[in-house]
Design a protein around this motif. Structure first.
Motif, PDB file in Angstrom:
ATOM      1  N   GLN A 135       0.788  -1.307   0.129  1.00 36.83           N
ATOM      2  CA  GLN A 135       0.121   0.054  -0.039  1.00 36.83           C
ATOM      3  C   GLN A 135       0.951   1.158   0.153  1.00 36.83           C
ATOM      4  O   GLN A 135       0.589   2.316  -0.573  1.00 36.83           O
ATOM      5  CB  GLN A 135      -0.793   0.106   1.299  1.00 36.83           C
ATOM      6  N   THR A 136       1.988   1.225   0.927  1.00 32.39           N
ATOM      7  CA  THR A 136       2.869   2.276   0.844  1.00 32.39           C
ATOM      8  C   THR A 136       3.509   2.660  -0.596  1.00 32.39           C
ATOM      9  O   THR A 136       3.583   3.610  -1.110  1.00 32.39           O
ATOM     10  CB  THR A 136       4.065   2.124   1.855  1.00 32.39           C
ATOM     11  N   LEU A 137       3.925   1.550  -1.133  1.00 35.20           N
ATOM     12  CA  LEU A 137       4.332   1.580  -2.620  1.00 35.20           C
ATOM     13  C   LEU A 137       3.201   2.198  -3.521  1.00 35.20           C
ATOM     14  O   LEU A 137       3.511   3.026  -4.264  1.00 35.20           O
ATOM     15  CB  LEU A 137       4.754   0.318  -3.173  1.00 35.20           C
ATOM     16  N   ASP A 138       2.074   1.706  -3.197  1.00 35.50           N
ATOM     17  CA  ASP A 138       0.926   2.100  -4.314  1.00 35.50           C
ATOM     18  C   ASP A 138       0.858   3.819  -3.772  1.00 35.50           C
ATOM     19  O   ASP A 138       0.883   4.561  -4.845  1.00 35.50           O
ATOM     20  CB  ASP A 138      -0.253   1.426  -3.999  1.00 35.50           C
ATOM     21  N   TYR A 139       0.862   4.144  -2.817  1.00 30.70           N
ATOM     22  CA  TYR A 139       0.842   5.559  -2.651  1.00 30.70           C
ATOM     23  C   TYR A 139       1.900   6.222  -3.084  1.00 30.70           C
ATOM     24  O   TYR A 139       1.735   7.570  -3.719  1.00 30.70           O
ATOM     25  CB  TYR A 139       0.416   5.780  -0.840  1.00 30.70           C
ATOM     26  N   GLN A 140       2.892   5.813  -2.950  1.00 28.78           N
ATOM     27  CA  GLN A 140       4.312   6.557  -3.331  1.00 28.78           C
ATOM     28  C   GLN A 140       4.410   6.791  -4.976  1.00 28.78           C
ATOM     29  O   GLN A 140       4.324   7.952  -5.375  1.00 28.78           O
ATOM     30  CB  GLN A 140       5.669   5.810  -2.877  1.00 28.78           C
ATOM     31  N   ARG A 141       3.622   5.832  -5.726  1.00 27.83           N
ATOM     32  CA  ARG A 141       3.448   5.908  -7.112  1.00 27.83           C
ATOM     33  C   ARG A 141       2.378   7.018  -7.248  1.00 27.83           C
ATOM     34  O   ARG A 141       2.652   7.704  -8.364  1.00 27.83           O
ATOM     35  CB  ARG A 141       3.280   4.507  -7.775  1.00 27.83           C
ATOM     36  N   VAL A 142       1.311   6.969  -6.482  1.00 28.96           N
ATOM     37  CA  VAL A 142       0.285   7.848  -6.834  1.00 28.96           C
ATOM     38  C   VAL A 142       0.783   9.565  -6.573  1.00 28.96           C
ATOM     39  O   VAL A 142       0.313  10.152  -7.089  1.00 28.96           O
ATOM     40  CB  VAL A 142      -0.877   7.654  -6.054  1.00 28.96           C
ATOM     41  N   ILE A 143       1.623   9.369  -5.475  1.00 36.42           N
ATOM     42  CA  ILE A 143       2.081  10.569  -5.057  1.00 36.42           C
ATOM     43  C   ILE A 143       3.025  11.450  -6.315  1.00 36.42           C
ATOM     44  O   ILE A 143       3.073  12.516  -6.768  1.00 36.42           O
ATOM     45  CB  ILE A 143       2.771  10.589  -3.830  1.00 36.42           C
ATOM     46  N   ASP A 144       3.853  10.188  -6.652  1.00 39.86           N
ATOM     47  CA  ASP A 144       4.850  10.740  -7.870  1.00 39.86           C
ATOM     48  C   ASP A 144       4.052  10.937  -9.075  1.00 39.86           C
ATOM     49  O   ASP A 144       4.601  12.237  -9.677  1.00 39.86           O
ATOM     50  CB  ASP A 144       5.754   9.481  -8.110  1.00 39.86           C
ATOM     51  N   GLU A 145       3.052  10.380  -9.530  1.00 41.55           N
ATOM     52  CA  GLU A 145       2.137  10.736 -10.558  1.00 41.55           C
ATOM     53  C   GLU A 145       1.644  11.838 -10.430  1.00 41.55           C
ATOM     54  O   GLU A 145       1.630  12.790 -11.513  1.00 41.55           O
ATOM     55  CB  GLU A 145       1.040   9.802 -10.925  1.00 41.55           C
ATOM     56  N   ALA A 146       1.010  12.541  -9.286  1.00 37.70           N
ATOM     57  CA  ALA A 146       0.485  13.788  -8.978  1.00 37.70           C
ATOM     58  C   ALA A 146       1.673  14.708  -9.100  1.00 37.70           C
ATOM     59  O   ALA A 146       1.427  16.027  -9.696  1.00 37.70           O
ATOM     60  CB  ALA A 146      -0.210  13.632  -7.679  1.00 37.70           C
ATOM     61  N   LEU A 147       2.479  14.612  -8.541  1.00 42.05           N
ATOM     62  CA  LEU A 147       3.702  15.418  -8.477  1.00 42.05           C
ATOM     63  C   LEU A 147       4.236  15.752 -10.093  1.00 42.05           C
ATOM     64  O   LEU A 147       4.383  17.039 -10.279  1.00 42.05           O
ATOM     65  CB  LEU A 147       5.082  15.242  -7.761  1.00 42.05           C
ATOM     66  N   ARG A 148       4.170  14.655 -10.783  1.00 43.88           N
ATOM     67  CA  ARG A 148       4.828  14.963 -12.361  1.00 43.88           C
ATOM     68  C   ARG A 148       3.675  15.741 -13.045  1.00 43.88           C
ATOM     69  O   ARG A 148       4.036  16.478 -13.863  1.00 43.88           O
ATOM     70  CB  ARG A 148       4.891  13.538 -12.758  1.00 43.88           C
TER      71      ARG A 148
ATOM     72  N   ARG B  88       9.683  15.104  -4.531  1.00 41.77           N
ATOM     73  CA  ARG B  88       9.226  14.709  -3.228  1.00 41.77           C
ATOM     74  C   ARG B  88       9.688  15.449  -2.147  1.00 41.77           C
ATOM     75  O   ARG B  88       8.973  15.712  -1.003  1.00 41.77           O
ATOM     76  CB  ARG B  88       9.969  13.097  -3.269  1.00 41.77           C
ATOM     77  N   ALA B  89      10.506  16.079  -2.291  1.00 41.75           N
ATOM     78  CA  ALA B  89      11.258  17.050  -0.923  1.00 41.75           C
ATOM     79  C   ALA B  89      10.482  18.230  -0.969  1.00 41.75           C
ATOM     80  O   ALA B  89      10.699  19.172   0.002  1.00 41.75           O
ATOM     81  CB  ALA B  89      12.804  17.202  -1.111  1.00 41.75           C
ATOM     82  N   SER B  90       9.826  18.877  -2.050  1.00 40.33           N
ATOM     83  CA  SER B  90       9.234  20.130  -1.846  1.00 40.33           C
ATOM     84  C   SER B  90       8.066  20.016  -0.867  1.00 40.33           C
ATOM     85  O   SER B  90       7.441  19.124  -0.454  1.00 40.33           O
ATOM     86  CB  SER B  90       8.401  20.163  -3.581  1.00 40.33           C
ATOM     87  N   PRO B  91       7.644  21.314  -0.802  1.00 43.59           N
ATOM     88  CA  PRO B  91       6.473  21.424   0.270  1.00 43.59           C
ATOM     89  C   PRO B  91       5.292  20.810  -0.278  1.00 43.59           C
ATOM     90  O   PRO B  91       4.510  19.807   0.772  1.00 43.59           O
ATOM     91  CB  PRO B  91       6.046  23.195   0.337  1.00 43.59           C
ATOM     92  N   LEU B  92       4.926  20.576  -1.503  1.00 45.16           N
ATOM     93  CA  LEU B  92       3.762  19.912  -1.985  1.00 45.16           C
ATOM     94  C   LEU B  92       3.976  18.220  -1.591  1.00 45.16           C
ATOM     95  O   LEU B  92       3.088  17.655  -1.401  1.00 45.16           O
ATOM     96  CB  LEU B  92       3.127  20.249  -3.431  1.00 45.16           C
ATOM     97  N   GLY B  93       5.126  18.034  -2.040  1.00 45.99           N
ATOM     98  CA  GLY B  93       5.498  16.623  -1.823  1.00 45.99           C
ATOM     99  C   GLY B  93       5.487  16.117  -0.674  1.00 45.99           C
ATOM    100  O   GLY B  93       4.846  14.914  -0.161  1.00 45.99           O
ATOM    101  N   ARG B  94       5.651  16.902   0.334  1.00 45.20           N
ATOM    102  CA  ARG B  94       5.813  16.674   1.853  1.00 45.20           C
ATOM    103  C   ARG B  94       4.325  16.705   2.328  1.00 45.20           C
ATOM    104  O   ARG B  94       4.091  15.794   3.163  1.00 45.20           O
ATOM    105  CB  ARG B  94       6.711  17.428   2.584  1.00 45.20           C
ATOM    106  N   VAL B  95       3.533  17.459   1.839  1.00 50.53           N
ATOM    107  CA  VAL B  95       1.931  17.471   2.109  1.00 50.53           C
ATOM    108  C   VAL B  95       1.371  16.112   1.554  1.00 50.53           C
ATOM    109  O   VAL B  95       0.567  15.464   2.321  1.00 50.53           O
ATOM    110  CB  VAL B  95       1.357  18.651   1.373  1.00 50.53           C
ATOM    111  N   LEU B  96       1.616  15.862   0.397  1.00 51.79           N
ATOM    112  CA  LEU B  96       1.215  14.539  -0.064  1.00 51.79           C
ATOM    113  C   LEU B  96       1.697  13.273   0.973  1.00 51.79           C
ATOM    114  O   LEU B  96       0.656  12.164   1.028  1.00 51.79           O
ATOM    115  CB  LEU B  96       1.432  14.314  -1.516  1.00 51.79           C
ATOM    116  N   GLN B  97       2.961  13.211   1.063  1.00 49.73           N
ATOM    117  CA  GLN B  97       3.471  12.019   2.036  1.00 49.73           C
ATOM    118  C   GLN B  97       2.598  12.107   3.258  1.00 49.73           C
ATOM    119  O   GLN B  97       2.337  10.724   3.660  1.00 49.73           O
ATOM    120  CB  GLN B  97       4.861  12.301   2.251  1.00 49.73           C
ATOM    121  N   ARG B  98       2.373  13.245   3.864  1.00 49.05           N
ATOM    122  CA  ARG B  98       1.853  13.470   5.160  1.00 49.05           C
ATOM    123  C   ARG B  98       0.181  12.878   5.096  1.00 49.05           C
ATOM    124  O   ARG B  98      -0.280  12.100   5.883  1.00 49.05           O
ATOM    125  CB  ARG B  98       1.878  14.775   5.724  1.00 49.05           C
ATOM    126  N   LEU B  99      -0.301  13.324   4.085  1.00 53.33           N
ATOM    127  CA  LEU B  99      -1.906  12.667   3.663  1.00 53.33           C
ATOM    128  C   LEU B  99      -1.700  11.146   3.357  1.00 53.33           C
ATOM    129  O   LEU B  99      -2.726  10.637   4.173  1.00 53.33           O
ATOM    130  CB  LEU B  99      -2.563  13.659   2.513  1.00 53.33           C
TER     131      LEU B  99
END
Length: 179
Positions: free
Chosen positions: A4-17, A50-61
């Motif tokens: 699930q963490t891997l899936d969320y990381q992929r989703v976050i990466d797609e949103a950031l891109r 991923r290190a950006s403010p938005l990246g950190r927000v998505l990781q926390r969510l």
């Protein structure tokens, strides 16, 4: 990392891109020289995003959605609102709307689960109960949800959608006063 963490990381990466490509497209039209100077590998770019403010927000969510992190409701809701505005608020528009289909996307489900965890079960009512309490049909409830007159959350594990009880009570008082 679990699946699930891997899936969320992929989703976050797609949103950031997605947001980065939109930003890049706008910047290339506004300030072409500014984007010409940026030369990074894909790995470097993803690390920066991923290190950006938005990246950190998505990781926390994502951590909230997984039940790994507990945060104040206001912060969770503010962060979700930030992401939704970035995704759906067009330049020059007075407001934005989120298509209902977004909540079926992977990013929508991530945000939805984080939002669901921000509330206690006693603060939520079913769509049917909200319709009954307000004396309207279920389609009216869905329309009010789309119009953001009623705030709602979805539990991704059960697939059920709930309305925030305080919104139902506030709308009921408004309807009674206008009647």
């Amino acid at each position: 990392m679990d699946s699930q963490t891997l899936d969320y990381q992929r989703v976050i990466d797609e949103a950031l891109r997605l947001l980065y490509s939109h930003h890049y497209r706008l910047m290339s039209r506004l300030l072409p020289r500014a984007v010409e100077q940026v030369q990074m590998s894909d790995e470097e770019l993803m690390a920066e995003l991923r290190a950006s403010p938005l990246g950190r927000v998505l990781q926390r969510l994502a951590a909230v959605a997984q039940g790994k992190l507990s945060e104040r409701r206001e912060r969770i809701l503010e962060n979700i609102e930030l992401v939704l505005q970035l995704l759906f608020w067009a330049p020059g528009a007075e407001d934005y709307s989120v298509p209902r289909s977004f909540w079926e996307s992977e990013l929508g489900r991530l945000l939805s689960q984080a939002k669901y965890r921000a509330y206690e079960p006693s603060e939520l009512v079913s769509i049917g109960k909200a319709a009954q309490d307000l004396g309207v049909t279920r389609p009216t409830i869905y329309r009010w949800m789309d119009e953001r007159k009623l705030e709602y959350v979805r539990d991704e594990h059960s697939g059920r959608t709930f309305i925030i009880r305080r919104d139902v009570e506030a709308l009921r008082q408004q309807l009674q006063q206008s009647a």
